[in-house]
Design a protein around this motif. Sequence first.
Motif, PDB file in Angstrom:
ATOM      1  N   PRO A  19      15.685  20.447  29.088  1.00  0.00           N
ATOM      2  CA  PRO A  19      14.406  20.419  29.801  1.00  0.00           C
ATOM      3  C   PRO A  19      13.496  21.542  29.306  1.00  0.00           C
ATOM      4  O   PRO A  19      13.956  22.655  29.006  1.00  0.00           O
ATOM      5  CB  PRO A  19      14.809  20.632  31.258  1.00  0.00           C
ATOM      6  CG  PRO A  19      16.228  20.172  31.324  1.00  0.00           C
ATOM      7  CD  PRO A  19      16.823  20.524  29.995  1.00  0.00           C
ATOM      8  N   LEU A  20      12.214  21.253  29.217  1.00  0.00           N
ATOM      9  CA  LEU A  20      11.244  22.226  28.722  1.00  0.00           C
ATOM     10  C   LEU A  20      11.282  23.516  29.525  1.00  0.00           C
ATOM     11  O   LEU A  20      11.202  24.610  28.958  1.00  0.00           O
ATOM     12  CB  LEU A  20       9.837  21.621  28.737  1.00  0.00           C
ATOM     13  CG  LEU A  20       8.705  22.510  28.241  1.00  0.00           C
ATOM     14  CD1 LEU A  20       8.950  22.977  26.805  1.00  0.00           C
ATOM     15  CD2 LEU A  20       7.377  21.780  28.342  1.00  0.00           C
ATOM     16  N   GLU A  21      11.427  23.412  30.839  1.00  0.00           N
ATOM     17  CA  GLU A  21      11.474  24.616  31.689  1.00  0.00           C
ATOM     18  C   GLU A  21      12.676  25.488  31.332  1.00  0.00           C
ATOM     19  O   GLU A  21      12.585  26.715  31.306  1.00  0.00           O
ATOM     20  CB  GLU A  21      11.535  24.233  33.172  1.00  0.00           C
ATOM     21  CG  GLU A  21      10.320  23.485  33.674  1.00  0.00           C
ATOM     22  CD  GLU A  21      10.361  21.995  33.326  1.00  0.00           C
ATOM     23  OE1 GLU A  21      11.442  21.449  33.016  1.00  0.00           O
ATOM     24  OE2 GLU A  21       9.288  21.370  33.351  1.00  0.00           O
ATOM     25  N   GLU A  22      13.820  24.857  31.069  1.00  0.00           N
ATOM     26  CA  GLU A  22      15.020  25.611  30.683  1.00  0.00           C
ATOM     27  C   GLU A  22      14.826  26.255  29.317  1.00  0.00           C
ATOM     28  O   GLU A  22      15.199  27.404  29.105  1.00  0.00           O
ATOM     29  CB  GLU A  22      16.233  24.686  30.671  1.00  0.00           C
ATOM     30  CG  GLU A  22      17.522  25.394  30.324  1.00  0.00           C
ATOM     31  CD  GLU A  22      18.723  24.457  30.294  1.00  0.00           C
ATOM     32  OE1 GLU A  22      19.725  24.835  29.672  1.00  0.00           O
ATOM     33  OE2 GLU A  22      18.653  23.358  30.887  1.00  0.00           O
ATOM     34  N   ALA A  32      12.588  29.255  29.770  1.00  0.00           N
ATOM     35  CA  ALA A  32      13.295  30.357  30.433  1.00  0.00           C
ATOM     36  C   ALA A  32      14.266  31.042  29.469  1.00  0.00           C
ATOM     37  O   ALA A  32      14.341  32.275  29.423  1.00  0.00           O
ATOM     38  CB  ALA A  32      14.041  29.840  31.663  1.00  0.00           C
ATOM     39  N   ARG A  33      14.998  30.251  28.692  1.00  0.00           N
ATOM     40  CA  ARG A  33      15.929  30.838  27.709  1.00  0.00           C
ATOM     41  C   ARG A  33      15.171  31.625  26.650  1.00  0.00           C
ATOM     42  O   ARG A  33      15.587  32.705  26.254  1.00  0.00           O
ATOM     43  CB  ARG A  33      16.761  29.753  27.040  1.00  0.00           C
ATOM     44  CG  ARG A  33      17.840  29.202  27.915  1.00  0.00           C
ATOM     45  CD  ARG A  33      18.718  28.256  27.135  1.00  0.00           C
ATOM     46  NE  ARG A  33      19.685  27.628  28.002  1.00  0.00           N
ATOM     47  CZ  ARG A  33      20.670  26.875  27.573  1.00  0.00           C
ATOM     48  NH1 ARG A  33      20.813  26.646  26.283  1.00  0.00           N
ATOM     49  NH2 ARG A  33      21.513  26.342  28.425  1.00  0.00           N
ATOM     50  N   ALA A  34      14.070  31.058  26.183  1.00  0.00           N
ATOM     51  CA  ALA A  34      13.271  31.758  25.170  1.00  0.00           C
ATOM     52  C   ALA A  34      12.735  33.065  25.741  1.00  0.00           C
ATOM     53  O   ALA A  34      12.817  34.113  25.089  1.00  0.00           O
ATOM     54  CB  ALA A  34      12.141  30.868  24.675  1.00  0.00           C
ATOM     55  N   SER A  81      11.170  17.377  27.798  1.00  0.00           N
ATOM     56  CA  SER A  81      12.358  17.953  27.180  1.00  0.00           C
ATOM     57  C   SER A  81      12.045  18.384  25.762  1.00  0.00           C
ATOM     58  O   SER A  81      11.144  17.829  25.119  1.00  0.00           O
ATOM     59  CB  SER A  81      13.505  16.946  27.157  1.00  0.00           C
ATOM     60  OG  SER A  81      13.943  16.664  28.457  1.00  0.00           O
ATOM     61  N   VAL A  82      12.812  19.344  25.278  1.00  0.00           N
ATOM     62  CA  VAL A  82      12.680  19.837  23.909  1.00  0.00           C
ATOM     63  C   VAL A  82      13.863  19.320  23.098  1.00  0.00           C
ATOM     64  O   VAL A  82      15.009  19.402  23.540  1.00  0.00           O
ATOM     65  CB  VAL A  82      12.653  21.373  23.863  1.00  0.00           C
ATOM     66  CG1 VAL A  82      12.629  21.875  22.428  1.00  0.00           C
ATOM     67  CG2 VAL A  82      11.448  21.902  24.630  1.00  0.00           C
TER      68      VAL A  82
END
Length: 143
Positions: A124-127, A130-132, A90-91
């Motif tokens: 979550p890092l994946e989210e 994806a947003r970035a 997670s970020v």
Amino acid sequence: MDIHVYARAINDRPWAIERRGGSNMLAHARRDLVEGSGATLYVGHDTTLDQMGVLLNLTFADMPPYPTNTPAPGSILKLEAADDADGGRSVTATYFYVEDFEHDDGALARAGSTTFAGGATSMPLEEFAARANATIDYACVRF
């Protein structure tokens, strides 16, 4: 300070301006967080923190004596990817600022809360990636 905040909101925070100005730093931060390349320090100005705040939909709150979402002089935004309880990554975003300039010890205060959209303290890092990716204007990025 209220006039400064209003002027920044009108002149500097429109989406197109922030996207163009902040895409390069966001692309580098996204890459470093996803690839886990260790600690990386990015240097900018209050406008840079504004850009990251707008592009990541962050709220910097509880920064006395500064108003909410006002990047203060000498402030820092820390983005960190770490293992979470679910076995993923997670970020989190943490904002530090100088409370006063009466002392020269360089002490920073941590903002009471730095949150993503909806009040989340992490994502979550994946989210995040994806947003970035959906936000970054890659015509404005240099690797």
